[in-house]
Design a protein around this motif. Structure first.
Motif, PDB file in Angstrom:
ATOM      1  N   ILE A  34      46.839  46.730   6.409  1.00  0.00           N
ATOM      2  CA  ILE A  34      47.893  47.647   6.841  1.00  0.00           C
ATOM      3  C   ILE A  34      47.279  48.943   7.369  1.00  0.00           C
ATOM      4  CG2 ILE A  34      49.717  49.167   5.973  1.00  0.00           C
ATOM      5  CD1 ILE A  34      50.671  46.382   6.545  1.00  0.00           C
ATOM      6  N   GLY A  35      46.261  49.453   6.670  1.00  0.00           N
ATOM      7  CA  GLY A  35      45.575  50.656   7.131  1.00  0.00           C
ATOM      8  C   GLY A  35      44.932  50.443   8.490  1.00  0.00           C
ATOM      9  N   CYS A  36      44.341  49.250   8.672  1.00  0.00           N
ATOM     10  CA  CYS A  36      43.719  48.901   9.951  1.00  0.00           C
ATOM     11  C   CYS A  36      44.760  48.862  11.069  1.00  0.00           C
ATOM     12  CB  CYS A  36      43.007  47.560   9.834  1.00  0.00           C
ATOM     13  SG  CYS A  36      42.171  47.030  11.344  1.00  0.00           S
ATOM     14  N   LEU A  37      45.917  48.265  10.791  1.00  0.00           N
ATOM     15  CA  LEU A  37      46.986  48.182  11.789  1.00  0.00           C
ATOM     16  C   LEU A  37      47.526  49.569  12.139  1.00  0.00           C
ATOM     17  CD1 LEU A  37      48.956  45.050  10.493  1.00  0.00           C
ATOM     18  CD2 LEU A  37      47.430  45.191  12.479  1.00  0.00           C
ATOM     19  N   CYS A  38      47.620  50.423  11.134  1.00  0.00           N
ATOM     20  CA  CYS A  38      48.065  51.798  11.388  1.00  0.00           C
ATOM     21  C   CYS A  38      47.061  52.527  12.286  1.00  0.00           C
ATOM     22  CB  CYS A  38      48.221  52.558  10.069  1.00  0.00           C
ATOM     23  SG  CYS A  38      49.632  52.020   9.067  1.00  0.00           S
ATOM     24  N   GLY A  94      42.389  55.061   9.329  1.00  0.00           N
ATOM     25  CA  GLY A  94      43.523  54.347   8.744  1.00  0.00           C
ATOM     26  C   GLY A  94      43.126  53.497   7.548  1.00  0.00           C
ATOM     27  N   VAL A  95      42.022  52.772   7.671  1.00  0.00           N
ATOM     28  CA  VAL A  95      41.551  51.918   6.571  1.00  0.00           C
ATOM     29  C   VAL A  95      41.191  52.755   5.348  1.00  0.00           C
ATOM     30  CG1 VAL A  95      39.694  50.370   5.832  1.00  0.00           C
ATOM     31  CG2 VAL A  95      40.748  50.057   8.077  1.00  0.00           C
ATOM     32  N   LEU A  96      40.500  53.865   5.559  1.00  0.00           N
ATOM     33  CA  LEU A  96      40.105  54.723   4.439  1.00  0.00           C
ATOM     34  C   LEU A  96      41.310  55.392   3.796  1.00  0.00           C
ATOM     35  CD1 LEU A  96      36.786  56.376   5.727  1.00  0.00           C
ATOM     36  CD2 LEU A  96      37.109  54.337   4.311  1.00  0.00           C
ATOM     37  N   ALA A  97      42.319  55.747   4.596  1.00  0.00           N
ATOM     38  CA  ALA A  97      43.540  56.336   4.037  1.00  0.00           C
ATOM     39  C   ALA A  97      44.269  55.324   3.159  1.00  0.00           C
ATOM     40  CB  ALA A  97      44.453  56.819   5.161  1.00  0.00           C
ATOM     41  N   ILE A 132      37.177  60.279   0.506  1.00  0.00           N
ATOM     42  CA  ILE A 132      37.251  59.086   1.346  1.00  0.00           C
ATOM     43  C   ILE A 132      38.160  59.324   2.552  1.00  0.00           C
ATOM     44  CG2 ILE A 132      38.146  56.720   1.407  1.00  0.00           C
ATOM     45  CD1 ILE A 132      37.031  56.376  -1.433  1.00  0.00           C
ATOM     46  N   VAL A 133      39.330  59.925   2.322  1.00  0.00           N
ATOM     47  CA  VAL A 133      40.239  60.232   3.436  1.00  0.00           C
ATOM     48  C   VAL A 133      39.608  61.241   4.387  1.00  0.00           C
ATOM     49  CG1 VAL A 133      42.479  61.205   4.064  1.00  0.00           C
ATOM     50  CG2 VAL A 133      42.299  59.735   2.090  1.00  0.00           C
ATOM     51  N   SER A 140      48.894  61.453   9.972  1.00  0.00           N
ATOM     52  CA  SER A 140      49.629  60.356   9.340  1.00  0.00           C
ATOM     53  C   SER A 140      48.913  59.796   8.109  1.00  0.00           C
ATOM     54  CB  SER A 140      49.850  59.218  10.343  1.00  0.00           C
ATOM     55  OG  SER A 140      48.622  58.576  10.660  1.00  0.00           O
ATOM     56  N   VAL A 141      47.754  60.367   7.735  1.00  0.00           N
ATOM     57  CA  VAL A 141      46.972  59.772   6.646  1.00  0.00           C
ATOM     58  C   VAL A 141      47.729  59.760   5.321  1.00  0.00           C
ATOM     59  CG1 VAL A 141      44.693  60.208   7.644  1.00  0.00           C
ATOM     60  CG2 VAL A 141      45.802  61.984   6.283  1.00  0.00           C
ATOM     61  N   GLY A 142      48.589  60.761   5.085  1.00  0.00           N
ATOM     62  CA  GLY A 142      49.376  60.775   3.855  1.00  0.00           C
ATOM     63  C   GLY A 142      50.349  59.609   3.805  1.00  0.00           C
ATOM     64  N   SER A 143      50.997  59.322   4.936  1.00  0.00           N
ATOM     65  CA  SER A 143      51.937  58.208   4.997  1.00  0.00           C
ATOM     66  C   SER A 143      51.217  56.866   4.920  1.00  0.00           C
ATOM     67  CB  SER A 143      52.746  58.281   6.300  1.00  0.00           C
ATOM     68  OG  SER A 143      53.558  59.436   6.311  1.00  0.00           O
ATOM     69  N   VAL A 144      50.052  56.773   5.558  1.00  0.00           N
ATOM     70  CA  VAL A 144      49.259  55.539   5.485  1.00  0.00           C
ATOM     71  C   VAL A 144      48.773  55.319   4.057  1.00  0.00           C
ATOM     72  CG1 VAL A 144      47.211  54.338   6.341  1.00  0.00           C
ATOM     73  CG2 VAL A 144      48.572  55.728   7.899  1.00  0.00           C
ATOM     74  N   ASN A 145      48.437  56.403   3.380  1.00  0.00           N
ATOM     75  CA  ASN A 145      48.055  56.351   1.973  1.00  0.00           C
ATOM     76  C   ASN A 145      49.175  55.723   1.151  1.00  0.00           C
ATOM     77  OD1 ASN A 145      48.398  57.790  -0.798  1.00  0.00           O
ATOM     78  ND2 ASN A 145      46.248  58.136  -0.370  1.00  0.00           N
TER      79      ASN A 145
END
Length: 338
Positions: free
Chosen positions: A108-112, A225-228, A59-60, A76-81
């Motif tokens: 939150i993922g969307c905002l990131c 971001g959303v998927l992360a 997914i990511v 940043s996907v790890g941090s967004v995760n």
């Protein structure tokens, strides 16, 4: 013969070959790897574990694939995760309904993604630097929310997205399939996919052609971001806890490796969703195989490093020049003989 040549030129070939080699290795040395069993109507087995545990990475990687295709990158996907998982977990600990907690994590993922898209598309900051900011700050926010503690979740319906079953199959696997199908339809049945490839090949030319390049970049980073965040919630639901320090650690490297193994070039342009899925499953199958044989987990990093070196060498300009020169020499030799 022409079909064989066309097959050999496919970008996804190396990921498929690598996955098949690992499966062949297991078939020879660990036949039980392919054994499936049914318990209480649920499927179990190593192959099911690969799909179940690899669902989060797939997914990511799908989100990362779109970003890389636009000639960007999101480290940043790890941090967004971690942040998405922590927000959802915190809300659950204070009595928030499960649906609202999951929706908040996705928000939150969307905002990131919006933040990364703003830095890259609006302020024209280099993607590596732009996403490096959130890579550092995002994990910090996750730890602030929990006060530096690991949040433990009780038995709630939230755990279903991480270790639930539906029609005998792990729900994460089903969710993975739905996400892949959705992104495929979004990029291949609308103009979005062509727009992403156009921006990745030449952003300025795409702008002159009438494509809203900023909007395309924003969409790519928002999806990523959303998927992360979704993958983070799946991971936390699986273990019934959220750890701002360790959740999603080094995830960005695995996602980038899966995308590159799947045939998508870091230079942007044409992308391969199917290849990305195979690349992510290759990484997960490799990890599962290593654990199956009782090899120390540290070995996984070494093997991944070897794979990265191999991929980099194959995709380097010098290697391409050498391959082209060899083909020309062979053609010249054939011409002289004739």
């Amino acid at each position: 013969m022409e079909k064989l040549k066309g097959l050999l030129k496919r970008k996804e070939l190396w990921a498929v070959v690598g996955l098949l080699l690992i499966l062949l290795f297991n078939l020879i040395f660990s036949p039980n790897f392919f054994k499936l069993s049914i318990n209480n109507g649920h499927l179990y087995g190593s192959m099911i574990d690969v799909l179940n545990r690899g669902a989060s990475l797939v997914i990511v990687s799908i989100g990362m694939c779109l970003v890389i295709a636009s000639r960007g990158i999101d480290i940043s996907v790890g941090s967004v995760n971690a942040l998405g998982a922590m927000v959802a977990a915190y809300l659950l600990t204070i009595g928030t309904p499960v649906v609202a907690a999951i929706a908040s994590g996705l928000l939150i993922g969307c905002l990131c993604g919006l933040w990364n898209g703003f830095l890259v598309a609006k302020l024209n900051i280099q993607p590596m630097i732009a996403t490096l900011i959130l890579m550092t700050v995002g994990r910090g926010f996750a730890q602030i929310i929990s006060g530096g503690e690991i949040l433990t979740l009780g038995k709630t319906s939230y755990s279903f997205i991480g270790r639930g079953y539906f029609l005998g199959l792990p729900f994460p696997t089903i969710l993975m399939g739905l996400i892949v199908l959705f992104v495929y339809l979004l990029t291949r049945r609308t103009s979005l996919g062509l727009s992403i490839e156009s921006v990745g090949i030449n952003e300025q030319s795409a702008r002159y052609a009438g494509i809203n390049t900023r909007q395309v970049l924003w969409i790519c980073y928002i999806i990523c971001g959303v998927l992360a965040a979704l993958s983070g919630m799946m991971d936390s639901a699986n273990v019934s806890s959220a750890d701002g320090n360790n959740n999603g650690l080094m995830l960005e490297l695995d996602a980038i490796l899966a995308v590159v193994l799947g045939g998508t070039s870091m230079d942007g342009g044409k992308f391969y969703l199917g290849g990305t899925v195979v690349g992510a499953l290759f990484i997960q199958t490799l990890s599962t195989t290593i654990f199956t044989f009782g090899i120390p987990s540290e070995t996984i990093m070494v093997v991944k490093a070897i794979v990265v070196i191999f991929v980099v060498l194959l995709s380097s300009e010098r290697m391409k020049e050498w391959s082209t020169a060899m083909k020309q020499k062979r053609k010249a030799g054939v011409s002289v003989e004739n």
